[in-house]
Design an enzyme around this catalytic site. Sequence first.
Site, PDB file in Angstrom:
ATOM      1  N   GLU A 168       0.844  -1.209   0.000  1.00 54.96           N
ATOM      2  CA  GLU A 168       0.000   0.000   0.000  1.00 54.96           C
ATOM      3  C   GLU A 168       0.874   1.252   0.000  1.00 54.96           C
ATOM      4  O   GLU A 168       0.797   2.060   0.926  1.00 54.96           O
ATOM      5  CB  GLU A 168      -0.871   0.019   1.272  1.00 54.96           C
ATOM      6  CG  GLU A 168      -1.680  -1.229   1.517  1.00 54.96           C
ATOM      7  CD  GLU A 168      -2.154  -1.345   2.976  1.00 54.96           C
ATOM      8  OE1 GLU A 168      -1.837  -0.458   3.807  1.00 54.96           O
ATOM      9  OE2 GLU A 168      -2.828  -2.330   3.280  1.00 54.96           O
ATOM     10  N   PRO A 169       1.708   1.456  -1.006  1.00 57.19           N
ATOM     11  CA  PRO A 169       2.556   2.652  -0.977  1.00 57.19           C
ATOM     12  C   PRO A 169       1.776   3.910  -1.355  1.00 57.19           C
ATOM     13  O   PRO A 169       0.885   3.883  -2.203  1.00 57.19           O
ATOM     14  CB  PRO A 169       3.616   2.349  -2.052  1.00 57.19           C
ATOM     15  CG  PRO A 169       2.947   1.405  -2.997  1.00 57.19           C
ATOM     16  CD  PRO A 169       1.895   0.652  -2.228  1.00 57.19           C
ATOM     17  N   ARG A 212       3.238   7.816  -0.420  1.00 57.16           N
ATOM     18  CA  ARG A 212       4.227   8.875  -0.625  1.00 57.16           C
ATOM     19  C   ARG A 212       5.277   8.512  -1.689  1.00 57.16           C
ATOM     20  O   ARG A 212       5.619   9.346  -2.525  1.00 57.16           O
ATOM     21  CB  ARG A 212       4.953   9.131   0.699  1.00 57.16           C
ATOM     22  CG  ARG A 212       5.920  10.292   0.657  1.00 57.16           C
ATOM     23  CD  ARG A 212       6.833  10.312   1.893  1.00 57.16           C
ATOM     24  NE  ARG A 212       6.185   9.985   3.119  1.00 57.16           N
ATOM     25  CZ  ARG A 212       5.689  10.875   3.981  1.00 57.16           C
ATOM     26  NH1 ARG A 212       5.820  12.153   3.759  1.00 57.16           N
ATOM     27  NH2 ARG A 212       5.105  10.465   5.088  1.00 57.16           N
ATOM     28  N   TYR A 235       4.683  18.543  11.046  1.00 57.16           N
ATOM     29  CA  TYR A 235       5.738  17.568  11.384  1.00 57.16           C
ATOM     30  C   TYR A 235       7.128  18.183  11.370  1.00 57.16           C
ATOM     31  O   TYR A 235       8.111  17.464  11.299  1.00 57.16           O
ATOM     32  CB  TYR A 235       5.745  16.397  10.390  1.00 57.16           C
ATOM     33  CG  TYR A 235       4.396  15.900   9.965  1.00 57.16           C
ATOM     34  CD1 TYR A 235       3.587  15.177  10.840  1.00 57.16           C
ATOM     35  CD2 TYR A 235       3.928  16.117   8.670  1.00 57.16           C
ATOM     36  CE1 TYR A 235       2.351  14.715  10.444  1.00 57.16           C
ATOM     37  CE2 TYR A 235       2.683  15.659   8.267  1.00 57.16           C
ATOM     38  CZ  TYR A 235       1.902  14.960   9.157  1.00 57.16           C
ATOM     39  OH  TYR A 235       0.682  14.501   8.763  1.00 57.16           O
ATOM     40  N   CYS A 265      -2.298  33.824   9.525  1.00 59.46           N
ATOM     41  CA  CYS A 265      -2.040  34.551  10.776  1.00 59.46           C
ATOM     42  C   CYS A 265      -1.648  33.623  11.902  1.00 59.46           C
ATOM     43  O   CYS A 265      -2.392  33.462  12.882  1.00 59.46           O
ATOM     44  CB  CYS A 265      -3.277  35.353  11.134  1.00 59.46           C
ATOM     45  SG  CYS A 265      -3.738  36.403   9.778  1.00 59.46           S
ATOM     46  N   GLU A 266      -0.526  32.958  11.754  1.00 56.13           N
ATOM     47  CA  GLU A 266       0.017  32.083  12.786  1.00 56.13           C
ATOM     48  C   GLU A 266       1.518  32.020  12.600  1.00 56.13           C
ATOM     49  O   GLU A 266       1.991  31.908  11.462  1.00 56.13           O
ATOM     50  CB  GLU A 266      -0.477  30.641  12.596  1.00 56.13           C
ATOM     51  CG  GLU A 266      -1.944  30.471  12.675  1.00 56.13           C
ATOM     52  CD  GLU A 266      -2.345  29.201  13.409  1.00 56.13           C
ATOM     53  OE1 GLU A 266      -1.502  28.631  14.131  1.00 56.13           O
ATOM     54  OE2 GLU A 266      -3.498  28.817  13.238  1.00 56.13           O
ATOM     55  N   TYR A 326       0.709  14.220   0.452  1.00 48.62           N
ATOM     56  CA  TYR A 326       0.255  14.788   1.725  1.00 48.62           C
ATOM     57  C   TYR A 326       0.336  16.309   1.732  1.00 48.62           C
ATOM     58  O   TYR A 326       0.628  16.909   2.761  1.00 48.62           O
ATOM     59  CB  TYR A 326       1.048  14.183   2.894  1.00 48.62           C
ATOM     60  CG  TYR A 326       0.918  12.672   2.964  1.00 48.62           C
ATOM     61  CD1 TYR A 326      -0.310  12.091   3.252  1.00 48.62           C
ATOM     62  CD2 TYR A 326       1.998  11.833   2.713  1.00 48.62           C
ATOM     63  CE1 TYR A 326      -0.447  10.705   3.304  1.00 48.62           C
ATOM     64  CE2 TYR A 326       1.869  10.456   2.757  1.00 48.62           C
ATOM     65  CZ  TYR A 326       0.650   9.894   3.050  1.00 48.62           C
ATOM     66  OH  TYR A 326       0.501   8.533   3.092  1.00 48.62           O
TER      67      TYR A 326
HETATM   68  N1  LLP Z   1      -1.312   2.043   4.487  1.00 47.44           N
HETATM   69  C1  LLP Z   1      -1.808   2.533   5.643  1.00 47.44           C
HETATM   70  C2  LLP Z   1      -2.667   1.698   6.468  1.00 47.44           C
HETATM   71  C3  LLP Z   1      -1.475   3.851   6.046  1.00 47.44           C
HETATM   72  O1  LLP Z   1      -1.947   4.330   7.188  1.00 47.44           O
HETATM   73  C4  LLP Z   1      -0.648   4.651   5.219  1.00 47.44           C
HETATM   74  C5  LLP Z   1      -0.303   6.031   5.594  1.00 47.44           C
HETATM   75  C6  LLP Z   1      -0.179   4.096   4.017  1.00 47.44           C
HETATM   76  C7  LLP Z   1      -0.523   2.784   3.693  1.00 47.44           C
HETATM   77  C8  LLP Z   1       0.694   4.861   3.071  1.00 47.44           C
HETATM   78  O2  LLP Z   1       1.891   5.216   3.665  1.00 47.44           O
HETATM   79  P1  LLP Z   1       3.048   5.913   2.780  1.00 47.44           P
HETATM   80  O3  LLP Z   1       3.521   4.895   1.756  1.00 47.44           O
HETATM   81  O4  LLP Z   1       2.466   7.099   2.156  1.00 47.44           O
HETATM   82  O5  LLP Z   1       4.087   6.242   3.778  1.00 47.44           O
HETATM   83  N2  LLP Z   1       0.598  12.979   6.513  1.00 47.44           N
HETATM   84  C9  LLP Z   1       1.853  12.331   6.854  1.00 47.44           C
HETATM   85  C10 LLP Z   1       1.860  10.877   6.457  1.00 47.44           C
HETATM   86  C11 LLP Z   1       0.708  10.072   7.049  1.00 47.44           C
HETATM   87  C12 LLP Z   1       0.707   8.635   6.654  1.00 47.44           C
HETATM   88  C13 LLP Z   1      -0.553   7.966   7.056  1.00 47.44           C
HETATM   89  N3  LLP Z   1      -0.688   6.585   6.670  1.00 47.44           N
HETATM   90  C14 LLP Z   1       2.990  13.118   6.202  1.00 47.44           C
HETATM   91  O6  LLP Z   1       2.738  14.101   5.522  1.00 47.44           O
HETATM   92  O7  LLP Z   1       4.153  12.786   6.409  1.00 47.44           O
END
Ligand code: LLP
Length: 425
Positions: free
Chosen positions: A284-285, A287, A327, A353-354, A381
């Site tokens: 499940e990629p 990012r 983050y 305004c922060e 994101y």
């Molecule tokens: N599968 C599940 C169950 C997840 O919760 C997530 C991300 C992914 C897959 C995908 O993960 P990735 O491959 O994108 O790392 N907003 C944060 C990242 C939150 C990730 C949430 N879950 C940021 O901007 O760094």
Amino acid sequence: MSAYLLPGQPHFERRGADLFAEGVRLSDLARQYGTPLFVYSKASMLDALGAYQRGFAGRKARIHYAMKANSSLAVLQVFAQAGCGFDIVSGGELERALAAGARPADIIFSGVGKTRAEMQQALAIGIGCFNVESEAELEVLSQVACAAGKTAQVSIRVNPNVDPKTHPYISTGLKGNKFGVAHERTLQTYKRAASLPGLQVAGIDCHIGSQITENGPYLDAMDRVLDLVQAIEAAGIPLRHIDFGGGLGINYSGVQPPAADALWAQLFAKLDARGFGDRQFMIEPGRSLVGNAGVCLTEVLYMKPGEQKNFCIIDAAMNDLPRPAMYQAFHEIVPVNAREGATLLCDVVGPVCESGDWIGHDRALNTHAGDLLAVMSAGAYCMSMASNYNTRGRAAEVLVDGGKATLIRERESAGDQMLRERLVP
Ligand code: LLP
């Protein structure tokens, strides 16, 4: 000035003084569509996907794009056309995936808080699998499936208690996190799942965190998940698939995470050694497929020199690019049209305004009011987490494919934002 490639973003290239996305000059797009403007490169997305596809060559594997990273319809369409399934976390994401052309059977549903209505919606459409995150959710899914006369395919998300060595807000596989079923309770939860009506156990799932930049946490998590697979199957519950989640990081600031194909070569070596190499795999990629395929173009509104700090005030803000505020994330910021001459150290900040509305601290830039900057690695994101804070409309988006640029989302107006509001008569 010589051409150079920005790290991890080969399709964003400087030619002479000007930045290009594939064959398109970014300043032309900013002039045509205004700023802030997200620009995505289709070739970057397909390259990133290609690394996973190479890693999975000859294996039974399915890639479910975690669409929370960027759920814009045309981005989903790129992945649907490239043969991906989708990992969703809400009924809204389900509707988006279908609108972009996803096949219901290629959709898996993750998340700790699915509502009954979302379960009904997903069962009616016939999604491939529910990634269940608690015993309580299993009971509710069983009730909802029975009432609908359906069988829900389920995979239980286990929490392997592995440290992904990333930001605490995006670590998900440690004991103190709200995600998944604890390692020690996994077997018991599978036995319950196998006994409940309306459910069919299909697989096992884990996801340990996001922006992971090392192989170690994946290899450790894999070992722990395989131990569980052995224990569950020894108890007479067969598992058709192993879903290994997402989480692979991208290069934001010079730290180069492992390439997807190299990581999977190591993971498959372990799987083969333990006799699981021919299972059905899922990942499940999010990012790593889109993060470095996008930039946010923004105009410098004012230069504000100060005694302690110089500020470069831009027209993009924390509502467009929330990652620094949330983050303390680093995004590279570069001029769209480079100037010769001395740089000035400044904080790049938005109009909200922060004091938390900053995009970059202490950046050396040679820039003036009216110039364009590109905030790099903004494909994941950013737009999907954008808000309307300060009644700022969400930005427009453009998808570039070779020499062709398509507006894939119009800029949101104040009227759009007020559409569902009512004054009291
Ligand atoms: N599968 C599940 C169950 C997840 O919760 C997530 C991300 C992914 C897959 C995908 O993960 P990735 O491959 O994108 O790392 N907003 C944060 C990242 C939150 C990730 C949430 N879950 C940021 O901007 O760094």
